[in-house]
Design a protein around this motif. Sequence first.
Motif, short mmCIF file in Angstrom:
data_model
loop_
_atom_site.label_atom_id
_atom_site.label_comp_id
_atom_site.label_asym_id
_atom_site.label_seq_id
_atom_site.Cartn_x
_atom_site.Cartn_y
_atom_site.Cartn_z
N PRO A 113 25.54 33.65 37.40
CA PRO A 113 26.85 33.71 36.74
C PRO A 113 27.95 34.23 37.65
N PHE A 114 29.17 33.91 37.31
CA PHE A 114 30.36 34.46 37.94
C PHE A 114 31.12 35.28 36.91
N SER A 115 31.82 36.29 37.38
CA SER A 115 32.60 37.14 36.48
C SER A 115 33.98 37.37 37.08
N GLY A 116 34.91 37.78 36.24
CA GLY A 116 36.24 38.06 36.73
C GLY A 116 37.02 39.00 35.84
N MET A 117 38.01 39.64 36.42
CA MET A 117 38.92 40.52 35.70
C MET A 117 40.35 40.26 36.16
N VAL A 118 41.29 40.36 35.25
CA VAL A 118 42.71 40.43 35.59
C VAL A 118 43.25 41.69 34.95
N PHE A 119 44.23 42.31 35.61
CA PHE A 119 44.69 43.61 35.09
C PHE A 119 46.13 43.89 35.47
N LEU A 120 46.73 44.75 34.69
CA LEU A 120 48.05 45.31 34.95
C LEU A 120 47.89 46.82 35.07
N ARG A 121 48.32 47.38 36.19
CA ARG A 121 48.15 48.81 36.43
C ARG A 121 49.49 49.52 36.45
#
Length: 404
Positions: A392-400
């Motif tokens: 599997p592949f995984s990912g995250m997007v975020f605002l800091r």
Amino acid sequence: MSKPMALPALALLCAASTTEAAMQGALGPYAMTREASGTSWQPDATPMEGLHSHIGAWMLMAHGYADVVYDEQGGDRGGDKTFVPSMLMVMGQRPLGANGTWSLRSMVSLDPLMGRRGYPLLFQTGETADGEHELVDRQHPHDLFMELATTYSMQIGEKRSVFGYVGLPGEPALGPPAFMHRGSGVSLPEAPLSHHWLDSTHITFGVVTLGMVLGSWKFEGSAFNGSEPDQSRWNIETRRLDSYSGRVSWNPDPEWSLQASHGYLSSPEQLEPDVGVHRTTASVSHARRMEGGGRWNTMLAVGLNREHGHTLPAYALESSRAFASPWTVYGRAEVLENEHLVEDGGKLRVGKLSLGASYRLGGWGPLGFRIGALASAYRVPAALEDEYGGSPFSGMVFLRTQIE
């Protein structure tokens, strides 16, 4: 810093200048930039982020961040979630007595708001959400109180000092700096899989550490409670000091920091109260301030957990490169052996590679804003390929949002 001082200190700091002065460390006669989480060291060249000010005899500092993260973990055992990890650290330091320095530190997090089961993270294990089942493929939230500690040091020579550290909670002398504090790992929005091999003792409910600084060397030993925090994330737990550790640190020049440590954790896992763990760690950290602006932080570390009569290793390499432009790129590679992924306790080797980048959008007063993303690929053990749906592949997007 003790809890009652946290908000007043932060209000004063927000109105103060943010110059990075050559301030002395809390533990000895060296630059404060050398100090990281607990009593751990990092390279002197690591930038000191946050707000800093002198008010009377006190030097005050505040640092922290809050992320809004969308997490998508792929495969048949994955999942998705939007969550908000956060951390606020406030500290105060002042001279006290002949050649003495007194420091108060407070660190809190609103991670408990994400729920007891934390967030999806493939191949992560450790702790429990309900006191009955171990969290697997999920990262637990941190406690509200991550550190409430005090230190006192006394200079006994030009470059020598002795010190004591007491925390409830606090961090014993074991492992490298915690991942959300070290320069190589702070930019990544997820916890490392090697967390429970290297730095999971960074929230320990009961720590006493004594140590000595001899120039570029630091020698220290801790008595602490070896149990992981339980599933009640809002309280302060009081437990006996049933574990021990020792650490040797060496900063040969401003760009390098090395440590080796060993400890015995009595009953770290709530679901296996009769099992103790011998943990050994070693790490090398490097920090460089680049010509033309920007910085580059890297760490290479190994952790060994000996339990159930055998040794489980974990290896981690992580790096973060901040450019003079608004861009920062970062990555982490890990290989480890885990026996908590399946019910029968079989030892399985897992690999993970994460790469990502963030972009600074701008700032407002003492706050800076970034948007970023992270993608991860895995080396799945053959025995688990069917359960995880291949590779599997995984990912995250975020605002800091962070205090700069």
